[in-house]
Design an enzyme around this catalytic site. Structure first.
Site, PDB file in Angstrom:
ATOM      1  N   LYS A  84      -3.953   5.246   8.485  1.00  0.00           N
ATOM      2  CA  LYS A  84      -3.759   4.721   7.134  1.00  0.00           C
ATOM      3  C   LYS A  84      -3.781   5.843   6.109  1.00  0.00           C
ATOM      4  CE  LYS A  84      -5.046   1.180   3.921  1.00  0.00           C
ATOM      5  NZ  LYS A  84      -3.644   0.996   3.515  1.00  0.00           N
ATOM      6  N   ALA A 134       0.069  -5.461  -1.479  1.00  0.00           N
ATOM      7  CA  ALA A 134      -0.274  -4.525  -2.546  1.00  0.00           C
ATOM      8  C   ALA A 134      -1.722  -4.122  -2.329  1.00  0.00           C
ATOM      9  CB  ALA A 134      -0.070  -5.155  -3.915  1.00  0.00           C
ATOM     10  N   LEU A 173      -3.480   1.480  -1.280  1.00  0.00           N
ATOM     11  CA  LEU A 173      -3.904   2.705  -0.590  1.00  0.00           C
ATOM     12  C   LEU A 173      -5.419   2.833  -0.463  1.00  0.00           C
ATOM     13  CD1 LEU A 173      -1.292   5.264  -1.992  1.00  0.00           C
ATOM     14  CD2 LEU A 173      -1.342   4.237   0.288  1.00  0.00           C
ATOM     15  N   ASN A 201      -1.226  10.150   7.888  1.00  0.00           N
ATOM     16  CA  ASN A 201      -0.471   9.893   6.666  1.00  0.00           C
ATOM     17  C   ASN A 201      -1.368  10.230   5.483  1.00  0.00           C
ATOM     18  OD1 ASN A 201       0.272   7.981   4.307  1.00  0.00           O
ATOM     19  ND2 ASN A 201       2.062   7.855   5.636  1.00  0.00           N
ATOM     20  N   CYS A 245       4.628   5.121  -1.764  1.00  0.00           N
ATOM     21  CA  CYS A 245       3.900   3.862  -1.882  1.00  0.00           C
ATOM     22  C   CYS A 245       4.296   3.149  -3.170  1.00  0.00           C
ATOM     23  CB  CYS A 245       2.397   4.066  -1.876  1.00  0.00           C
ATOM     24  SG  CYS A 245       1.530   2.482  -2.013  1.00  0.00           S
ATOM     25  N   LYS A 287       7.594  10.511   4.387  1.00  0.00           N
ATOM     26  CA  LYS A 287       7.955   9.088   4.452  1.00  0.00           C
ATOM     27  C   LYS A 287       8.663   8.684   3.177  1.00  0.00           C
ATOM     28  CE  LYS A 287       5.972   4.616   5.763  1.00  0.00           C
ATOM     29  NZ  LYS A 287       4.773   3.991   6.369  1.00  0.00           N
ATOM     30  N   ASN A 292       9.783   3.033   3.913  1.00  0.00           N
ATOM     31  CA  ASN A 292       8.576   2.376   3.443  1.00  0.00           C
ATOM     32  C   ASN A 292       8.973   0.973   2.965  1.00  0.00           C
ATOM     33  OD1 ASN A 292       5.966   1.818   2.368  1.00  0.00           O
ATOM     34  ND2 ASN A 292       5.664   3.976   1.894  1.00  0.00           N
ATOM     35  N   THR A 293       8.060   0.252   2.346  1.00  0.00           N
ATOM     36  CA  THR A 293       8.369  -1.132   1.968  1.00  0.00           C
ATOM     37  C   THR A 293       9.301  -1.201   0.756  1.00  0.00           C
ATOM     38  OG1 THR A 293       6.379  -1.165   0.618  1.00  0.00           O
ATOM     39  CG2 THR A 293       6.196  -2.047   2.843  1.00  0.00           C
ATOM     40  N   GLY A 320       5.225  -1.525  12.578  1.00  0.00           N
ATOM     41  CA  GLY A 320       4.306  -1.770  11.465  1.00  0.00           C
ATOM     42  C   GLY A 320       3.755  -3.171  11.466  1.00  0.00           C
TER      43      GLY A 320
END
Lengths: 274, 307
Positions: free
Chosen positions: B49, B74, B77, B103, B134, B169, B196-197, B269
């Site tokens: 993570k 959401a 992080l 990461n 992110c 990423k 990423n998302t 993921g």
């Protein structure tokens, strides 16, 4: 553990409330009161995520040939896509289960009164707890609340354990009219300061009220929380809830699935909504 | 059937991996959370993570919501910070014979470089994956991930701070993913992880409010796979460094499609949330597909899309 489970029965016990019995591997018998499972309903990508449910009861059946099979039960309320699909499944259908998961209830001193407070579907994790506490010869009382009598589940089963049941409904259709916390407070008054532990599961306003009662009377109280979860194993951190030291400047989040779902109510932040 | 008849080994950015299947950052904790469900030594690598210098407690709740074929998150992080990572998480990582890729992110370019330097000093860390994408935090994260010059400068700073393989990423929330990829490659990235998302949102009609406390969140799951496939395909044919495909990979079929599109490896993921053993199952099913196809080397599939 993860396992494929066969549905033994799935019945609507009260309008919108269902009870499902499922097969489990032998190791599942070690599930403790307050633990939960993550259920994958259907094999498709919608709904995508598993759904968390409290373990209501765990049992085993020994056949004539000496083989033992383990099963467990869950109570659930149909509220959305996942539970609607679950309610459409029948005996013989299978679902994928992850569990038992999480940290369950702590039993404490056996000789003090154990006061269980459940609101609606929140009764689900309290039955296995009541069974264990009765086994330990603790005096156990249940305070069950709901909007109407239809929200009071499985009371006869608690009574069969020898649990004294107090009920309250908002519409007065069963027991006292109003909130279950009134009866709880009356009983605590009658106890006149004797030691007791509270265990609660139900809607947030009820948990908040019970936590306040426990704090005001300096009684230990454990609450079982419900939360939207993705993983159920403490990895995604999606299900966190504010802990007692939480503020905008000192964030303090507890992971419901891995650190809970049962918490000491004094460990959580009750002021602000999550 | 012998697994020996199929070569699953791939080499990515100097790392020899026993197969191309990794777990995606943020969906696999620090590895240990899944050790009951996955034989980590069956995976190519696992990615922890997102980590930064100081502990971060993340966003208010609700943090997740399911959407058709996907989910929005959401989390913000939330992580233990590098000191606690070294003290509490490294012992487990040391015990697992599979490359661990960490990461990481920072709130400033200096913090990014400092993180790269500190991770560089840890022998247990096989490679670094920079999160410049992110969507859920203001500082760090996506600010650096949407401007090629900005991304290039922090990649360069991290490149100077580490000799370990450096993955970057990438965010899909850009108009030109290829420009971002090239900027990172030029700045010294050894591999590019994407996507990423995708930023999205969900609304509770009756409350007339957003469901997530953060209002917006990152969309993941099968819903994003077509977007991810296209971006992997575009980037893979535009850069020389290897591309690691991410986005809604739920099974071996999805994983193999990403390889065809040009990915040298893939990350699993959201699937790990639904099936904690998903990554290992994908490895096994990819091998089975190879055997059934009479394909002997996984590397033959990489970029083999017939267009």
């Amino acid at each position: 553990m993860e396992f494929n489970s066969t549905i033994l029965s799935n019945v609507e016990m009260s309008p919108n409330y269902w009870r499902i019995r499922l097969t489990a591997p032998a190791a599942f018998a070690a599930a403790t009161p307050g633990q939960f499972v993550m259920v994958r309903v259907g094999g498709s990508i919608d709904p995508l995520l598993r759904r968390p449910f409290a373990v209501y009861d765990v049992g085993s059946t020994t056949k004539a040939d000496g083989t033992t099979t383990v099963h467990f039960e869950m109570l659930y309320k149909v509220v959305g896509k996942g539970t609607t699909l679950l309610s459409r499944l029948h005996g013989g259908d299978s679902v994928d289960i992850l569990g038992p998961l999480g940290q369950g209830f702590v039993f404490g001193d056996d000789d003090e009164e154990k006061l269980l407070v459940g609101g609606g579907i929140g009764l689900a994790p309290l039955y296995l707890l009541a069974r264990e506490l009765v086994k330990r010869n603790s005096p156990v009382r249940l305070f069950a609340g709901g909007r109407s009598r239809n929200d009071l589940l499985c009371l006869d089963e608690f009574e069969r354990l020898g649990v004294d049941c107090h009920t309250a409904t908002e519409d007065g259709s069963h027991g006292a009219t109003g909130f279950v916390t009134v009866a709880l407070n009356q009983h605590l008054d009658a106890l006149a300061g004797k030691k007791a532990t509270l265990y609660a599961c139900g809607p947030d306003p009820m948990l908040r009220a019970v936590a306040k009662i426990a704090a005001d009377r300096a009684l230990p109280c454990q609450v079982s929380l419900e939360a939207a979860m993705a993983c159920g194993v403490g990895a995604c951190l999606g299900c966190v809830t504010p802990g007692k030291n939480h503020s905008a400047h000192t964030p303090d989040y507890r992971c419901v699935c891995a650190e809970g779902p049962v918490f000491e109510s004094s460990e959580l932040k009750w002021g602000a909504s999550a | 059937m012998s697994e020996k008849t199929v070569n699953m080994n791939v080499r990515v950015a100097g790392l020899d991996l026993r197969n191309p299947v990794m777990t995606a950052s943020g969906t696999f904790g620090y590895g240990e959370e899944f050790s009951e469900y996955v034989d980590l030594t069956r995976l190519g690598a696992y990615i922890t993570k997102g980590l930064c210098l100081h502990p971060r407690t993340g966003n208010p709740t609700p943090r997740i919501v399911e959407t058709p074929g996907g989910m929005l998150n959401a989390i913000g992080l939330q992580n233990v910070g590098i000191d606690a990572f070294i003290e509490k998480k490294l012992p487990f990582i040391r015990s697992v014979d599979t490359p661990c890729i960490v990461n990481f992110f920072g709130e400033t370019p200096e913090e990014y470089a400092e993180m790269a330097a500190r991770l560089d000093a840890l022998p247990e860390v096989a490679a670094l994956e920079m999160n410049i994408s992110c969507p859920n935090v203001r500082q760090g994260g996506i600010i650096f991930g949407t401007d090629p010059d900005c991304a290039g400068s922090i990649v360069k700073a991290c490149r100077a701070a580490t000799k370990k393989p450096l993955f970057v990423k990438l965010s899909p929330n850009v108009t030109d993913i290829v420009a971002m990829a090239k900027a990172c490659e030029d700045a010294g990235a050894d591999a590019l992880s994407l996507i990423n998302t995708l930023i999205g949102m969900a609304i509770d009609l009756n409350k007339r409010k957003p469901i997530l406390a953060n209002v917006t969140g990152g969309l993941s799951g099968p819903a994003v796979k077509p977007v991810a496939l296209r971006m992997v395909w575009l980037v893979a044919k535009s850069v020389k460094v290897p591309v690691i495909g991410i986005g809604g990979i739920m099974n071996a079929t999805d994983a193999l499609e990403f390889l065809l599109a040009g990915a040298s490896a893939i990350q699993v993921g959201t699937a790990s949330f639904i099936n904690p053993g998903a990554a290992q199952k994908i490895v096994e099913d990819m091998e089975a597909w190879m055997l059934a196809q009479g394909e002997t080397d996984i590397r033959n599939l990489i970029g083999a899309l017939k267009v």
